[in-house]
Scaffold this motif. Structure first.
Motif, PDB file in Angstrom:
ATOM      1  N   ARG A 712       0.516  -1.325  -0.712  1.00 30.39           N
ATOM      2  CA  ARG A 712       0.217   0.108   0.363  1.00 30.39           C
ATOM      3  C   ARG A 712       0.927   1.097   0.262  1.00 30.39           C
ATOM      4  O   ARG A 712       2.237   1.450   0.249  1.00 30.39           O
ATOM      5  CB  ARG A 712      -0.914   0.205   1.730  1.00 30.39           C
ATOM      6  CG  ARG A 712      -2.290  -0.899   1.165  1.00 30.39           C
ATOM      7  CD  ARG A 712      -3.087  -0.837   2.436  1.00 30.39           C
ATOM      8  NE  ARG A 712      -3.986  -2.764   1.906  1.00 30.39           N
ATOM      9  CZ  ARG A 712      -3.630  -3.123   2.452  1.00 30.39           C
ATOM     10  NH1 ARG A 712      -2.405  -3.271   3.439  1.00 30.39           N
ATOM     11  NH2 ARG A 712      -4.739  -3.943   2.481  1.00 30.39           N
ATOM     12  N   ALA A 713       0.233   2.487  -1.084  1.00 29.96           N
ATOM     13  CA  ALA A 713       1.352   3.467  -0.702  1.00 29.96           C
ATOM     14  C   ALA A 713      -0.107   4.901  -0.952  1.00 29.96           C
ATOM     15  O   ALA A 713      -0.433   4.304  -1.445  1.00 29.96           O
ATOM     16  CB  ALA A 713       2.013   3.321  -1.202  1.00 29.96           C
ATOM     17  N   GLY A 714       0.495   6.206  -0.383  1.00 29.03           N
ATOM     18  CA  GLY A 714      -0.133   7.440  -1.330  1.00 29.03           C
ATOM     19  C   GLY A 714       0.633   8.243  -0.759  1.00 29.03           C
ATOM     20  O   GLY A 714       1.688   8.017  -0.440  1.00 29.03           O
ATOM     21  N   ILE A 715      -0.515   9.702  -0.891  1.00 27.42           N
ATOM     22  CA  ILE A 715      -0.050  10.333  -0.904  1.00 27.42           C
ATOM     23  C   ILE A 715      -1.047  11.447  -0.716  1.00 27.42           C
ATOM     24  O   ILE A 715      -1.899  11.318  -0.771  1.00 27.42           O
ATOM     25  CB  ILE A 715       0.193  11.670  -2.319  1.00 27.42           C
ATOM     26  CG1 ILE A 715       1.763  10.283  -2.299  1.00 27.42           C
ATOM     27  CG2 ILE A 715       1.201  12.809  -1.608  1.00 27.42           C
ATOM     28  CD1 ILE A 715       2.107  11.039  -4.136  1.00 27.42           C
ATOM     29  N   ASN A 716      -0.920  11.613   1.089  1.00 25.77           N
ATOM     30  CA  ASN A 716      -1.593  12.953   1.549  1.00 25.77           C
ATOM     31  C   ASN A 716      -1.813  13.869   1.325  1.00 25.77           C
ATOM     32  O   ASN A 716      -0.138  15.002   1.338  1.00 25.77           O
ATOM     33  CB  ASN A 716      -2.195  12.798   3.275  1.00 25.77           C
ATOM     34  CG  ASN A 716      -2.428  10.694   3.262  1.00 25.77           C
ATOM     35  OD1 ASN A 716      -3.190  11.073   2.524  1.00 25.77           O
ATOM     36  ND2 ASN A 716      -2.194  10.408   4.585  1.00 25.77           N
ATOM     37  N   ASN A 717      -2.499  14.938   1.022  1.00 23.61           N
ATOM     38  CA  ASN A 717      -2.646  16.725   0.914  1.00 23.61           C
ATOM     39  C   ASN A 717      -1.416  16.439  -0.582  1.00 23.61           C
ATOM     40  O   ASN A 717      -0.236  16.880  -0.641  1.00 23.61           O
ATOM     41  CB  ASN A 717      -1.507  17.184   2.326  1.00 23.61           C
ATOM     42  CG  ASN A 717      -1.661  18.852   2.035  1.00 23.61           C
ATOM     43  OD1 ASN A 717      -2.411  19.669   1.197  1.00 23.61           O
ATOM     44  ND2 ASN A 717      -0.752  19.444   2.819  1.00 23.61           N
ATOM     45  N   LEU A 718      -1.802  16.225  -1.228  1.00 23.57           N
ATOM     46  CA  LEU A 718      -1.260  15.564  -3.092  1.00 23.57           C
ATOM     47  C   LEU A 718      -0.694  16.785  -3.494  1.00 23.57           C
ATOM     48  O   LEU A 718       0.620  16.983  -3.675  1.00 23.57           O
ATOM     49  CB  LEU A 718      -1.814  14.905  -3.788  1.00 23.57           C
ATOM     50  CG  LEU A 718      -1.322  15.077  -5.311  1.00 23.57           C
ATOM     51  CD1 LEU A 718      -0.139  13.996  -5.117  1.00 23.57           C
ATOM     52  CD2 LEU A 718      -2.706  14.701  -6.248  1.00 23.57           C
ATOM     53  N   PHE A 719      -1.333  18.000  -3.112  1.00 20.93           N
ATOM     54  CA  PHE A 719      -0.738  19.242  -3.846  1.00 20.93           C
ATOM     55  C   PHE A 719      -0.479  20.176  -2.533  1.00 20.93           C
ATOM     56  O   PHE A 719       0.308  21.439  -2.715  1.00 20.93           O
ATOM     57  CB  PHE A 719      -1.584  19.970  -4.690  1.00 20.93           C
ATOM     58  CG  PHE A 719      -2.677  19.591  -5.795  1.00 20.93           C
ATOM     59  CD1 PHE A 719      -1.607  19.093  -6.625  1.00 20.93           C
ATOM     60  CD2 PHE A 719      -3.753  18.816  -5.904  1.00 20.93           C
ATOM     61  CE1 PHE A 719      -2.531  18.682  -7.468  1.00 20.93           C
ATOM     62  CE2 PHE A 719      -4.846  18.032  -6.588  1.00 20.93           C
ATOM     63  CZ  PHE A 719      -3.892  17.911  -8.182  1.00 20.93           C
ATOM     64  N   ASP A 720       0.362  19.860  -1.114  1.00 20.39           N
ATOM     65  CA  ASP A 720       0.892  20.851  -0.451  1.00 20.39           C
ATOM     66  C   ASP A 720       0.361  21.814  -0.461  1.00 20.39           C
ATOM     67  O   ASP A 720       1.091  22.789  -0.477  1.00 20.39           O
ATOM     68  CB  ASP A 720       2.567  20.702  -1.221  1.00 20.39           C
ATOM     69  CG  ASP A 720       2.789  21.028  -0.126  1.00 20.39           C
ATOM     70  OD1 ASP A 720       3.166  21.052   1.271  1.00 20.39           O
ATOM     71  OD2 ASP A 720       4.288  22.267  -0.665  1.00 20.39           O
ATOM     72  N   LYS A 721      -0.827  21.968   0.130  1.00 20.54           N
ATOM     73  CA  LYS A 721      -1.359  23.227   0.693  1.00 20.54           C
ATOM     74  C   LYS A 721      -1.201  22.789   1.622  1.00 20.54           C
ATOM     75  O   LYS A 721      -1.433  22.685   2.943  1.00 20.54           O
ATOM     76  CB  LYS A 721      -3.063  23.226   0.892  1.00 20.54           C
ATOM     77  CG  LYS A 721      -3.979  24.011   0.413  1.00 20.54           C
ATOM     78  CD  LYS A 721      -4.028  24.805  -0.733  1.00 20.54           C
ATOM     79  CE  LYS A 721      -4.958  25.596  -0.099  1.00 20.54           C
ATOM     80  NZ  LYS A 721      -4.613  27.234  -1.431  1.00 20.54           N
ATOM     81  N   ASP A 722      -0.820  24.937   2.374  1.00 21.92           N
ATOM     82  CA  ASP A 722      -0.346  25.462   3.342  1.00 21.92           C
ATOM     83  C   ASP A 722      -1.231  25.837   3.759  1.00 21.92           C
ATOM     84  O   ASP A 722      -3.000  26.214   3.439  1.00 21.92           O
ATOM     85  CB  ASP A 722       0.098  26.457   3.589  1.00 21.92           C
ATOM     86  CG  ASP A 722       2.109  26.870   3.000  1.00 21.92           C
ATOM     87  OD1 ASP A 722       2.105  25.330   2.708  1.00 21.92           O
ATOM     88  OD2 ASP A 722       2.392  27.425   2.932  1.00 21.92           O
ATOM     89  N   PRO A 723      -1.797  25.394   5.382  1.00 20.40           N
ATOM     90  CA  PRO A 723      -2.459  26.076   6.025  1.00 20.40           C
ATOM     91  C   PRO A 723      -2.750  27.563   6.224  1.00 20.40           C
ATOM     92  O   PRO A 723      -2.382  28.040   6.021  1.00 20.40           O
ATOM     93  CB  PRO A 723      -2.200  25.139   7.282  1.00 20.40           C
ATOM     94  CG  PRO A 723      -0.903  25.849   7.387  1.00 20.40           C
ATOM     95  CD  PRO A 723      -0.730  25.019   6.201  1.00 20.40           C
TER      96      PRO A 723
END
Length: 759
Positions: A712-723
Motif C-alpha cells: 500500500r502507498a499513498g500521498i496525503n495533501n497531494l498538492f502541498d496546500k499550506d494551512p
C-alpha cells in the motif's frame, strides 16, 4: 525562511501479529507487537511558521515576545530599554527586538513507542469460554518550546553593581553610592536552549473473564485492571529565587560577586550578567538552571457482568412481529485512582516560565452501576410498516463521592418499505467530574488575552472601571501590559462539582433505492447543562469592568505593580465550577454508490458531510449566549466551519490493485472578535480575521502481489496546500505555529508506504 524540503517529519511504524489454535481447537491465542518512531519536526522547517507573525501596515511581519534575547528592561520610569555587546542601553523596539519564539517549537515531537498485546481463549466446557487479555505500552517523547529565562523578574539594582556600565547607571538614574531602583527584567535563556519536557508513560492492562450460555441466556463476567506509570522531567528552566540572587551583584576585590555569597545566604550563587550581550557564562547557567521532576500513576479496576436473551424463545413477542423482545441487564463496579508527586521546585512555582505551581495530587472514587437495555420489534412485514421497532436503555450510577446519576434513552425505527428507514432517538446523559477536575490542587496557570484594558499609557477602560479590578489611581496609565499576551489565572479542582447533564435528540433517514446505492440524513441536537469547566478569565475581567458586580470583581487580584502577569499574586480566579451550558446541532449527510465496470472492476463513491447549525455557549447562566458556528478565536477555540466533508472515490480493479482519491473540505471561518454578538465582539487587526476554506486531495493505492503480500502507498495533501494562518493562536484555543494543526494539514505533503505480509 526555509526553502523547499526534500523530506522530513518521518514516521516509522512496524507491527507483527501472530496466533494459532491449541488443545485440539478448544483454545486460541494471539500476540501482537508494535514499534513506532516519530522524528522531530520544528516549526522552523515551514515558511508559514518559521516566524511568529504579527500584523504591521496591512501585511504580516515577524513578531514575537518582549522577553527577548538581548533583554527588555523597564519599570524605572524612563521607558523600555535593551542592550548590546558593549553594555550600551538603547530604547527597546518592538520591530527590531522582539523574540521570534516559533522556530524552536515542535510541529511533530520526537517519540518512540513499544507496545504489545496478547489474548487467549479456551473453551472450558461446551457452553463456557474463558478469555484473557494483556496489554503493554511504553511511550517516550520530548516536547520543546521556546527558551525560558527571566519572565518579568522585579530586581532591585544598586549603584554598586559592577556589571553596570556608566551608560546603564545613567539610564537607570543611579548617580551615587547607595542609589537603588527596581527594574523589571525580561530576558530569554537563549544560551541554554529551548525548554524541554521529557515524558515517559508505561501502561499495563489485564482482562480475565468467562462467558457462555445457560439455556436461552448468554452471560459475560469479567475483571479488568489497568495502570499507567507517568514520569516527566523539565529541562533548561531557570529557578526564580536564583534569578533574583544572581542579579544582585557587588564587587569583591574587583570581582563581580553575588551579594548572597558575601552574606553567606547562598554561597553557590554565580552572577547573571544581562547588562550586555555575550555576558552570560556557562557557570551562571549551571547555577540558574535546575530540572523539575513529576512522577505519578493512574489506576483503574473494573468488575462487571451482564446477561442477555431473546425472549421470543419464551413466546414474548408482539402479535404483529416475527421476532421476540431482546433484553440485556448488567452490573459494574469501577474504581479509579490518581496520584501525582512533584519536587519542591515544581510545588512552589520555583521554575520561571513553567506557567505556575503544580502541587501533588491524589484522588480516588468508586462508582457502582446497574444498567439495562431492551429492543422491541413492534410490527414486521405489514403494509406501510416493513419494520417498526423501539428500544430503550437505562443506567443508574452511584459514586462514593455522594453523587448519584441516572441516564436513559429511547429510540424508534420505522421502515414503511424496505428502501426507506426513519430513525429517531432521545438520550438523557450525565458526565460526572473526573479525578483531575475534582482534585487538582490550586496553582497559577496562563490564559491568553489580546491586552489588559487597564494597562498601558492610554488604557481602553476608564479609571473608575479599572479601579473595580484593583488598579489604583496612581497606577492608572502606568501599568505594564504583558508583551506576550499571557496572564495568570488560578486553576484548581472542586470536590463539590455536580455532574454535567445533556439532552440529545437525533432524527434520521436512510434511503436505499437500489442495492448498490444508499443515502443518509441525520439531524442531531445536543444540549449540555451545568458544564464542568472554568469561567473564562477574560469574561471575568470584562464583566467586572462593565458591571462592577462583586461576583466577578472579587475573583480579580492585581499585584503590587497593578499587573495580572508580573508577580504570582496578580491573577484571576478560574477554578473548576459548573458554568452555564452549550448546544450543538447540525446535519450529518452520507452517500454511498457502487457502479460495476464490465471487465474493469467497480467504482465506489462515498461521501460524508457535516453541516453545523449551532455551536452555542452560555458561559454564565442568564447572561447571554454566543454562537461559534463559522468562528474561531480565544473564546470560540479551534475553527468551527459551517461545512466540512470528505469524499472518497475507489476503483477496485480485477487485476489485484485498487486506487482511491479522497477530497477533504473545511469551510472558511472568521475570528470570533469580529462577531456582532457583544459577548464576542472585540478589537482585532484586519489580517488573520478569516481563515479561508481548505481543499485537500489524497491518493492511495494497494496492490496484492500475492495472497500473502500486499503493498500500500499513498500521498496525503497531494498538492502541498499550506494551512491558513493567523496571529490569533495560543494555548487558550490550542493553536500552534500560526495555525491549527488539529484541523488543517500543517506538515504539508505526506507520503506513506506500507507492506503487509501474512505467513
Amino acid at each position: 525562511m526555509p526553502g523547499d524540503k526534500s523530506n522530513d517529519g518521518k514516521v516509522f511504524d512496524a507491527n507483527v501479529l501472530i496466533g494459532g489454535n491449541f488443545a485440539n481447537g478448544k483454545g486460541n491465542a494471539t500476540a501482537y507487537f508494535g514499534y513506532k518512531k516519530e522524528y522531530e519536526l520544528l516549526q522552523s522547517e515551514r515558511d508559514f511558521s518559521a516566524c511568529t507573525i504579527a500584523a504591521g501596515n496591512g501585511v504580516w511581519t515577524c513578531g514575537g515576545s518582549g522577553t527577548n534575547a538581548t533583554g527588555r528592561f523597564s519599570g524605572f520610569g524612563k521607558g523600555v530599554f535593551t542592550t548590546d555587546a558593549s553594555g550600551t542601553p538603547r530604547t527597546f523596539s518592538n520591530a527590531l527586538d522582539q523574540y521570534n519564539f516559533g522556530p524552536v517549537n515542535h510541529f511533530q515531537r520526537p517519540s518512540e513507542r513499544y507496545n504489545a498485546n496478547a489474548t487467549a481463549n479456551y473453551d472450558f466446557l461446551p457452553d463456557v469460554k474463558i478469555y484473557s487479555e494483556f496489554g503493554f505500552t511504553d511511550y517516550h517523547t520530548i516536547a520543546q518550546i521556546a527558551p525560558g529565562g527571566a519572565f518579568g523578574t522585579v530586581a532591585t539594582i544598586g549603584f554598586d553593581n559592577p556589571l553596570l556600565t556608566p551608560a546603564w547607571k545613567t539610564t537607570l538614574g543611579l548617580t551615587q553610592a547607595g542609589d537603588t531602583t527596581d527594574v523589571v527584567i525580561q530576558r530569554r535563556n537563549v544560551e541554554g536552549g529551548g525548554r524541554q519536557s521529557d515524558f515517559r508513560n508505561t501502561s499495563f492492562r489485564t482482562v480475565v473473564g468467562v462467558k457462555g450460555d445457560i439455556g436461552n441466556w448468554s452471560y459475560d463476567a469479567f475483571m479488568q485492571t489497568a495502570k499507567v506509570i507517568y514520569s516527566q522531567k523539565t529541562l533548561n528552566y531557570f529557578v526564580n529565587d536564583r534569578i533574583a540572587r544572581s542579579l544582585d551583584v557587588v564587587s569583591v576585590n574587583g570581582v563581580p560577586t553575588c551579594r548572597s555569597v558575601v552574606d553567606g545566604s547562598d554561597p553557590a550563587c554565580v552572577p547573571y550578567n544581562v547588562w550586555k550581550t555575550g555576558g552570560v557564562t556557562p557557570a551562571s547557567l549551571a547555577y540558574l538552571q535546575a530540572p523539575g521532576i513529576y512522577t505519578g500513576s493512574t489506576e483503574q479496576m473494573v468488575q462487571g457482568g451482564s446477561i442477555s436473551s431473546d425472549l421470543g424463545t419464551y413466546g414474548l413477542r408482539m402479535p404483529t412481529s416475527k421476532n421476540g423482545i431482546a433484553v440485556a441487564l448488567g452490573v459494574e463496579r469501577r474504581t479509579e485512582k490518581l496520584n501525582l508527586d512533584t519536587d519542591a521546585l515544581v510545588q512552589s512555582n520555583g521554575l520561571s516560565g513553567a506557567g505556575g505551581a503544580t502541587p501533588p495530587l491524589n484522588g480516588k472514587f468508586t462508582v457502582k452501576d446497574i444498567y439495562g437495555e431492551v429492543r422491541v420489534p413492534l410490527v414486521e412485514g405489514a403494509p406501510m410498516a416493513d419494520l417498526l421497532s423501539a428500544n430503550a436503555s437505562y443506567r443508574h450510577s452511584d459514586y462514593d463521592t455522594g453523587v448519584k446519576t441516572n441516564t436513559y434513552g429511547v429510540g424508534i425505527e420505522w421502515s414503511p418499505v424496505k428502501q426507506v428507514r426513519f430513525r429517531g432517538s432521545y438520550q438523557k446523559a450525565v458526565r460526572a467530574a473526573n479525578l483531575i477536575e475534582l482534585f487538582t490542587a490550586q496553582g497559577n496557570n496562563l490564559f491568553d488575552m489580546n491586552e489588559d484594558p487597564c494597562a498601558g499609557a492610554t488604557p481602553t477602560a476608564t479609571l473608575a472601571q479599572c479601579q473595580r479590578t484593583g488598579v489604583t489611581a496612581a497606577q492608572y496609565g502606568n501599568v505594564q501590559d504583558s508583551p506576550a499576551g499571557q496572564y495568570n489565572f488560578l486553576q484548581g479542582g472542586n470536590a463539590r462539582l455536580q455532574p454535567e447533564k445533556s439532552d440529545s435528540n437525533t432524527l434520521g433517514l436512510v434511503f436505499t433505492p437500489m442495492s448498490n446505492m444508499s443515502a443518509t440524513v441525520d439531524y442531531f441536537d445536543i444540549k449540555v447543562k451545568e458544564t464542568i469547566g472554568i469561567l473564562n478569565p477574560v469574561t471575568t475581567l470584562n464583566q467586572c469592568i462593565a458591571t462592577g458586580a462583586a461576583q466577578y470583581c472579587s475573583l480579580i487580584t492585581r499585584d503590587r505593580l497593578g499587573t495580572l502577569w508580573l508577580l504570582d499574586e496578580g491573577r484571576i480566579v478560574g477554578t473548576n465550577v459548573n458554568i452555564g451550558g452549550s448546544r450543538a446541532s447540525g446535519l450529518d449527510l452520507g452517500f454511498n454508490y457502487t457502479h460495476k465496470l464490465p471487465a474493469y472492476g467497480s467504482l465506489n463513491l462515498n461521501v460524508l458531510s457535516t453541516y453545523l447549525l449551532k455551536a452555542e455557549t452560555e458561559e454564565i447562566k442568564g447572561e447571554g449566549i454566543y454562537d461559534c458556528v463559522g468562528l474561531f478565536g480565544f473564546r470560540c477555540g479551534t475553527p468551527n466551519p459551517e461545512w466540512r466533508s470528505k469524499a472518497r472515490a475507489t476503483w477496485s480493479t480485477p487485476w489485484n490493485w485498487d486506487l482511491a482519491l479522497t477530497w477533504r473540505f473545511f469551510g472558511a471561518v472568521d475570528l470570533d472578535a469580529t462577531s456582532s454578538n457583544p459577548l464576542l465582539a472585540d478589537s482585532s487587526n484586519p489580517l488573520g480575521r478569516t481563515l479561508s476554506a481548505r481543499n485537500y486531495f489524497d491518493i492511495a493505492g494497494s496492490w496484492a502481489l500475492t495472497k500473502q503480500i500486499t503493498l500500500r502507498a499513498g500521498i496525503n495533501n497531494l498538492f502541498d496546500k499550506d494551512p491558513p494562518i493567523t496571529d490569533q493562536t495560543g494555548p487558550s484555543n490550542f493553536g500552534n505555529g500560526n495555525t491549527f494543526p488539529q484541523v488543517y494539514d500543517a506538515l504539508g505533503r505526506r507520503v506513506f508506504f506500507n507492506l503487509n505480509a501474512k505467513f
